[in-house]
Design a protein around this motif. Structure first.
Motif: not given
Length: 361
Positions: A266-291
């Protein structure tokens, strides 16, 4: 049950071993992406660093990254690959304050402290009773819907069932999802369900395989790529329902991390693992509950980048992580990788999601 966040009790810095501790030592980076020898690596727990006689707590943390002192007033936690020449990295391998580094594990009082040396069924397995865990989760989600950041980490099993997919869509609609992280497969099969009524070629309700159904997910990916984006594809009216559609309509961030085995993708899928990690990190920085539901590798990645605490409105609060899977191996794997502050529930995600929907909406 009335939910109340546990109070954080900071260390008593008047204790002699903290009061008399030296300032932490820093060494400047001399090559981008390379930490100095004897660098200090972070855990998931709150860690304090003594700078100019004051104990500082990083506002955001991450396991296996290094602390960098900025302007002698704040501590930033930086991934090795993001270090730059001149960064002042804390060095030292002790955590008992003797080098100005103090790991603190007693900030939140445990609700389930067991004083007995020997007790039955203290582990978590398919025999564990999870009723209390569900009740606590319901109350935490009700609280964090308006006072936190709820991040969902999803495997494709979540959308292979009609009722599960509808349950998660209802949670999105009612504000219980603030960010969604997954791989190409989860988003592909959810959109396939809204577009063709199948998931991996099987009827989304009966699971009956359809003629030439193995083409369906490829047809879906091809059409989304033709449209240019998931948002465009949905705006064309081609998707009837589903989790991704609801997230797009609610402007909820979707992070899709790519894999070596992806079709399309799909078009928005990150092919670069480190870019994906940075994008995930942007959400976990704010996380209060993770499921985390039925996705071992995404769960481990998320758990390792999510600390046991966060700071909201200048208050330190715990971050709650839930790992749900039918396999004991999968839920125990996260603990084996260092994320100890996690509640594991051994069940299929279909039952889990329906329980949540029935008790929250």
């Amino acid at each position: 049950m009335t939910f109340k966040l546990p109070e954080f009790t900071p260390p008593d810095f008047n204790q002699s071993f903290l009061k008399n501790a030296p300032n932490c030592t820093t060494i400047e980076v001399i090559k981008d992406g390379v930490a100095p020898k004897n660098f200090h690596a972070m855990s998931i727990y709150p860690e304090y660093f003594k700078v100019d006689g004051k104990w500082l707590l990083p506002a955001q943390s991450r396991m296996d990254c290094v602390p960098v002192v900025k302007n002698n007033t704040i501590i930033e936690i930086i991934e090795f690959r993001n270090l730059h020449v001149g960064d002042k990295v804390v060095v030292g391998r002790t955590e008992d304050a003797s080098e100005g580094i103090y790991m603190y594990t007693k900030g939140f009082k445990s609700e389930n402290k067991i004083n007995d040396t020997f007790a039955f069924r203290t582990g978590r397995s398919r025999e564990t009773a999870f009723s209390k865990d569900y009740d606590q989760l319901y109350e935490r989600l009700k609280h964090d819907r308006d006072n936190g950041h709820i991040v969902w980490v999803l495997g494709p099993a979540v959308i292979f069932d009609h009722d599960t997919r509808n349950a998660l869509s209802s949670l999105v609609e009612n504000g219980y999802v603030h960010a969604l992280m997954a791989g190409n497969a989860m988003a592909t099969h959810d959109l396939e369900g809204g577009y063709l009524g199948t998931a991996l070629g099987q009827d989304i309700y009966t699971q009956a395989s359809q003629p030439n159904g193995h083409y369906n997910h490829l047809e879906l990916i091809n059409e989304v790529r033709r449209s240019g984006s998931i948002e465009n594809f949905i705006s064309e009216g081609k998707v009837k329902d589903g989790v991704i559609k609801k997230c797009v309509e609610k402007n909820i961030p979707i992070v899709l991390a790519g894999s070596i085995r992806d079709d399309g993708p799909l078009p928005p899928v990150y092919g670069n693992a480190y870019e994906a990690q940075d994008a995930m990190r942007a959400q976990t920085r704010k996380a209060t509950t993770v499921i985390c539901l039925a996705t071992t590798l995404h769960t481990i990645a998320t758990g390792n980048m999510t600390p046991s605490y966060t700071i909201v409105d200048n208050k330190i609060r715990p971050v709650y992580i839930y790992n749900v899977d039918i396999a004991e191996f999968a839920v125990n794997k996260l603990g084996d990788r260092g994320s100890l502050e996690v509640t594991t529930i051994v069940t299929n995600v279909q039952d889990f999601m329906v329980h949540l929907k029935n008790n929250l909406i």
